[in-house]
Design a protein around this motif. Structure first.
Motif, PDB file in Angstrom:
ATOM      1  N   ASN A 113       0.731  -1.293  -0.026  1.00 34.71           N
ATOM      2  CA  ASN A 113       0.040   0.022  -0.093  1.00 34.71           C
ATOM      3  C   ASN A 113       0.871   1.563   0.153  1.00 34.71           C
ATOM      4  N   GLY A 114       2.117   1.353  -0.948  1.00 37.12           N
ATOM      5  CA  GLY A 114       2.671   2.425  -0.786  1.00 37.12           C
ATOM      6  C   GLY A 114       3.929   2.435  -0.005  1.00 37.12           C
ATOM      7  N   GLU A 115       4.187   1.692   1.070  1.00 38.08           N
ATOM      8  CA  GLU A 115       4.924   1.630   2.271  1.00 38.08           C
ATOM      9  C   GLU A 115       6.101   0.519   1.950  1.00 38.08           C
ATOM     10  N   PRO A 116       7.163   0.688   1.950  1.00 35.35           N
ATOM     11  CA  PRO A 116       8.290  -0.151   1.897  1.00 35.35           C
ATOM     12  C   PRO A 116       8.534  -1.181   2.848  1.00 35.35           C
ATOM     13  N   VAL A 117       8.667  -2.331   2.255  1.00 33.57           N
ATOM     14  CA  VAL A 117       8.943  -3.667   3.022  1.00 33.57           C
ATOM     15  C   VAL A 117       9.952  -4.408   2.687  1.00 33.57           C
ATOM     16  N   TRP A 118      10.782  -5.029   3.580  1.00 31.65           N
ATOM     17  CA  TRP A 118      12.055  -5.776   3.246  1.00 31.65           C
ATOM     18  C   TRP A 118      11.692  -7.096   3.943  1.00 31.65           C
ATOM     19  N   TRP A 119      11.744  -8.092   3.238  1.00 34.05           N
ATOM     20  CA  TRP A 119      12.043  -9.513   3.615  1.00 34.05           C
ATOM     21  C   TRP A 119      13.344 -10.059   3.407  1.00 34.05           C
ATOM     22  N   SER A 120      13.730 -10.822   4.461  1.00 35.66           N
ATOM     23  CA  SER A 120      14.743 -11.710   4.244  1.00 35.66           C
ATOM     24  C   SER A 120      14.652 -13.182   3.634  1.00 35.66           C
ATOM     25  N   VAL A 121      15.167 -13.516   2.446  1.00 31.03           N
ATOM     26  CA  VAL A 121      15.137 -14.704   1.979  1.00 31.03           C
ATOM     27  C   VAL A 121      16.316 -15.571   1.617  1.00 31.03           C
ATOM     28  N   GLU A 122      16.193 -16.798   1.654  1.00 35.89           N
ATOM     29  CA  GLU A 122      17.246 -17.548   0.892  1.00 35.89           C
ATOM     30  C   GLU A 122      16.839 -18.732   0.059  1.00 35.89           C
ATOM     31  N   HIS A 123      17.709 -18.765  -1.025  1.00 34.94           N
ATOM     32  CA  HIS A 123      17.383 -19.966  -1.992  1.00 34.94           C
ATOM     33  C   HIS A 123      18.552 -20.614  -2.044  1.00 34.94           C
ATOM     34  N   GLN A 124      18.437 -22.174  -1.975  1.00 31.86           N
ATOM     35  CA  GLN A 124      19.377 -22.821  -2.550  1.00 31.86           C
ATOM     36  C   GLN A 124      19.380 -22.827  -3.863  1.00 31.86           C
ATOM     37  N   SER A 125      18.244 -22.840  -4.756  1.00 35.56           N
ATOM     38  CA  SER A 125      17.906 -22.555  -6.013  1.00 35.56           C
ATOM     39  C   SER A 125      17.172 -21.649  -6.497  1.00 35.56           C
ATOM     40  N   ASP A 126      17.018 -20.954  -7.574  1.00 38.94           N
ATOM     41  CA  ASP A 126      16.060 -19.952  -7.914  1.00 38.94           C
ATOM     42  C   ASP A 126      14.849 -20.611  -8.382  1.00 38.94           C
ATOM     43  N   ASP A 127      14.853 -22.040  -8.325  1.00 44.22           N
ATOM     44  CA  ASP A 127      13.423 -22.843  -8.859  1.00 44.22           C
ATOM     45  C   ASP A 127      12.600 -22.986  -7.736  1.00 44.22           C
ATOM     46  N   TYR A 128      12.844 -22.654  -6.511  1.00 46.58           N
ATOM     47  CA  TYR A 128      12.025 -22.833  -5.174  1.00 46.58           C
ATOM     48  C   TYR A 128      12.052 -21.639  -4.321  1.00 46.58           C
ATOM     49  N   ALA A 129      10.616 -21.493  -4.001  1.00 46.84           N
ATOM     50  CA  ALA A 129      10.274 -20.194  -3.200  1.00 46.84           C
ATOM     51  C   ALA A 129      10.847 -20.745  -1.764  1.00 46.84           C
ATOM     52  N   ASP A 130      11.223 -19.719  -0.720  1.00 46.32           N
ATOM     53  CA  ASP A 130      11.588 -19.795   0.373  1.00 46.32           C
ATOM     54  C   ASP A 130      10.359 -19.516   1.176  1.00 46.32           C
ATOM     55  N   GLN A 131       9.654 -20.865   1.683  1.00 47.33           N
ATOM     56  CA  GLN A 131       8.600 -21.003   2.191  1.00 47.33           C
ATOM     57  C   GLN A 131       8.519 -20.589   3.615  1.00 47.33           C
ATOM     58  N   VAL A 132       9.916 -20.817   4.276  1.00 45.11           N
ATOM     59  CA  VAL A 132      10.257 -20.717   5.640  1.00 45.11           C
ATOM     60  C   VAL A 132      10.074 -18.999   5.891  1.00 45.11           C
ATOM     61  N   ALA A 133      10.658 -18.375   4.804  1.00 49.84           N
ATOM     62  CA  ALA A 133      10.728 -16.890   4.827  1.00 49.84           C
ATOM     63  C   ALA A 133       9.199 -16.120   4.883  1.00 49.84           C
ATOM     64  N   VAL A 134       8.530 -16.949   4.062  1.00 51.01           N
ATOM     65  CA  VAL A 134       7.027 -16.616   3.905  1.00 51.01           C
ATOM     66  C   VAL A 134       6.314 -16.642   5.258  1.00 51.01           C
ATOM     67  N   ALA A 135       6.368 -17.925   5.765  1.00 43.92           N
ATOM     68  CA  ALA A 135       5.755 -18.146   7.142  1.00 43.92           C
ATOM     69  C   ALA A 135       6.412 -17.317   8.337  1.00 43.92           C
ATOM     70  N   GLN A 136       7.472 -16.798   8.293  1.00 38.55           N
ATOM     71  CA  GLN A 136       8.061 -15.985   9.158  1.00 38.55           C
ATOM     72  C   GLN A 136       7.698 -14.337   9.089  1.00 38.55           C
ATOM     73  N   GLN A 137       7.419 -14.204   7.700  1.00 39.60           N
ATOM     74  CA  GLN A 137       7.178 -12.550   7.439  1.00 39.60           C
ATOM     75  C   GLN A 137       5.735 -12.304   6.969  1.00 39.60           C
ATOM     76  N   ILE A 138       4.788 -13.419   6.949  1.00 38.82           N
ATOM     77  CA  ILE A 138       3.600 -13.080   6.517  1.00 38.82           C
ATOM     78  C   ILE A 138       2.655 -12.171   7.026  1.00 38.82           C
ATOM     79  N   GLY A 139       3.092 -11.742   8.319  1.00 43.22           N
ATOM     80  CA  GLY A 139       2.419 -10.743   9.006  1.00 43.22           C
ATOM     81  C   GLY A 139       2.263  -9.254   8.179  1.00 43.22           C
ATOM     82  N   ASP A 140       3.535  -9.288   7.328  1.00 39.83           N
ATOM     83  CA  ASP A 140       3.517  -7.784   6.723  1.00 39.83           C
ATOM     84  C   ASP A 140       2.311  -7.838   5.789  1.00 39.83           C
ATOM     85  N   LEU A 141       1.865  -8.804   5.325  1.00 38.44           N
ATOM     86  CA  LEU A 141       0.786  -8.791   4.267  1.00 38.44           C
ATOM     87  C   LEU A 141      -0.844  -8.700   4.866  1.00 38.44           C
ATOM     88  N   ASN A 142      -0.693  -8.453   6.359  1.00 39.92           N
ATOM     89  CA  ASN A 142      -2.175  -8.682   7.012  1.00 39.92           C
ATOM     90  C   ASN A 142      -2.843  -7.103   6.542  1.00 39.92           C
TER      91      ASN A 142
END
Length: 385
Positions: A113-142
Motif C-alpha cells: 500500500n505504498g509503504e516499503p517492506v523488506w523480507w529476508s529470504v534464502e534460496h538454494q536454487s532459483d527454482d524454489y520459493a523460500d516457504q520458511v521466509a514467507v511463514a516468518q514474515q507473512i504478518g507484513d501482508l495482513n
C-alpha cells in the motif's frame, strides 16, 4: 464437528461472512461438474479448495521456474485478490549481490500500500520459493488497521516434502470456527496478535520513526511496558550510578566503559543463571539501562521491547538497530550480561555493538543494490560498496 464436504464447507464460509453467496453458488456449480459436493474431503483436497474460494493463498512447494517472477505473482496478484484490494503489493524486487560470491544475503523489497517492506529470504536454487521466509514474515501482508483479518497458516496432519503452504485470511473468530467445526488446525491461532497500526508520522530514518514503526506491531500492554521503561531513563541511571558504581567508573557511555561494566558483572555473578535470577535486582536493572544507552549512543540503534505476542513474562527491554526487521540482529542487554558472566569475559558487552553495526551496514548495502537494480546502472563497486 460438521462433515468436511464441499457443500458443508461452502455453507459455513458464507455463514461466517468469508464468502459472498454469489461466489459460493458459482464455486458449487463449478466444483459439482467434476466432483461430488457431498463426499468427505481428504485434507489435501480441503487445503486445495480454500484458495479457490478466494479466502486463502497457497505458497508453492515445488518448482516455480524462477523465484522473483513467482514472488511477484504471489504477492502482487494473489494477495491483492485474496484481500479484496485491502493489501496492494507493487514494485517487488529480489535484491542480492550477484558479483560477490561471499555475500549470500538475499532480500525481497516491495511496497505494501505504498509503504516499503523488506523480507529476508534464502534460496538454494532459483527454482524454489523460500516457504520458511514467507511463514516468518507473512504478518507484513495482513490488512491491519480496523480490519481484523490475519493470514493464518494451516497446519497439516502429515508433513511431506514439497507440499504447498496454505494461508487462510480470516479473523481469529472465523479461524476458530473453522478449527472447531471442520478440524482445521492453524498455527498461532490462540496467540494475541497485534493489528498493524498506522504508519509512522516522524521523519523517516530517525530514531523516533523506527520506534513508531516498532509500535505498529506491538500489543498495547507491551507498549505500556516500554513507555514505563523509558519514562525516567536519566533519573534511573543517576540513581544507579550513585548507589552501585565505584568512583573510578567512567560514566561516559563510551564503548570502553562497557569493559569496566563487564568486570563489575563478573565480580557479582558466577554464571548466566545467576544473572537471570537477579534480573529484578537494582544493580542488574541499572546495568541493563547503561548497556542499552551506551549502544544507542554509539550507533544507529534504539530501545524496543521483546513482545512475544502478549506474553508478559517474556517482556524485556531490547536494543534494535535503525533498520527494517529483515536486517536486524536485535540485542537483549540482560542476555548480554549473562553471556559475559558465562564466558568470564568482560569484553563481550562491547562486542555487542559490532553486531548491531553490521546490521546497519547490511541495510546500507542493500539500499545501494536496490538503487542500482532499479536504475539499471553502475555495478555495486561503482556506487561505493
Amino acid at each position: 464437528m460438521a462433515r468436511r464436504t464441499v457443500r458443508e464447507l461452502t455453507g459455513r464460509l458464507v455463514g461466517l461472512g468469508m464468502v459472498a453467496e454469489d461466489k459460493a453458488a458459482e464455486m458449487l456449480a463449478r466444483i459439482g461438474k467434476w466432483n461430488s459436493l457431498d463426499e468427505e474431503l481428504a485434507e489435501d483436497d480441503l487445503f486445495g479448495w480454500l484458495p479457490e474460494f478466494g479466502i486463502a493463498i497457497s505458497v508453492h512447494g515445488e518448482d516455480v521456474d524462477y523465484v522473483e517472477y513467482y514472488y511477484r505473482y504471489l504477492l502482487e496478484d494473489e494477495v491483492a485478490a485474496c484481500t479484496g484490494g485491502a493489501v496492494v503489493v507493487t514494485d517487488l524486487v529480489l535484491v542480492r549481490d550477484e558479483d560477490d560470491e561471499d555475500d549470500d544475503d538475499e532480500f525481497l523489497h516491495f511496497l505494501h500500500n505504498g509503504e516499503p517492506v523488506w523480507w529476508s529470504v534464502e534460496h538454494q536454487s532459483d527454482d524454489y520459493a523460500d516457504q520458511v521466509a514467507v511463514a516468518q514474515q507473512i504478518g507484513d501482508l495482513n490488512p491491519g488497521g480496523d480490519d481484523p483479518r490475519i493470514f493464518f497458516q494451516l497446519q497439516r496432519e502429515k508433513v511431506e516434502a514439497c507440499q504447498d503452504d496454505v494461508y487462510v485470511l480470516a479473523s481469529p473468530e472465523q479461524a476458530r470456527a473453522l478449527r472447531d467445526e471442520f478440524d482445521l488446525d492453524f498455527h498461532g491461532l490462540d496467540a494475541v496478535w497485534p493489528r498493524r497500526g498506522a504508519a509512522p508520522t516522524a521523519e523517516p530514518g530517525t530514531v523516533e520513526w523506527h520506534m513508531q514503526e516498532d509500535r505498529r506491531y506491538m500489543t498495547e500492554p507491551a507498549k505500556e511496558f516500554l513507555d514505563r521503561w523509558l519514562s525516567d531513563m536519566d533519573g534511573a541511571l543517576d540513581e544507579w550510578r550513585a548507589g552501585f558504581l565505584p568512583e573510578h567508573f567512567p560514566f561516559d557511555f563510551s564503548l570502553d566503559s562497557l569493559d569496566v561494566l563487564g568486570q563489575l558483572v563478573l565480580d557479582r555473578f558466577p554464571d548466566r543463571s545467576a544473572v537471570r535470577e537477579a534480573a529484578e535486582d537494582p544493580f542488574v536493572v541499572g546495568a541493563v539501562r547503561y548497556l542499552g544507552e551506551t549502544l544507542i549512543r554509539n550507533g544507529p540503534n534504539h530501545w524496543a521491547c521483546q513482545d512475544l505476542v502478549g506474553t508478559a513474562d517474556d517482556w524485556m527491554p531490547m536494543i534494535r538497530p535503525n533498520t527494517p526487521d529483515a536486517f536486524q540482529l536485535a540485542m537483549i542487554p540482560l542476555d548480554e550480561l549473562g553471556h559475559a558472566a558465562a564466558d568470564r569475559d568482560p569484553g563481550i558487552l562491547g562486542e555487542a555493538a559490532e553486531g548491531l553495526r553490521e546490521s546497519a551496514d547490511r541495510y546500507a548495502k542493500a539500499l545501494r543494490l536496490l538503487d542500482s537494480i532499479r536504475q539499471g546502472g553502475p555495478e555495486l563497486s561503482e556506487v561505493d560498496a
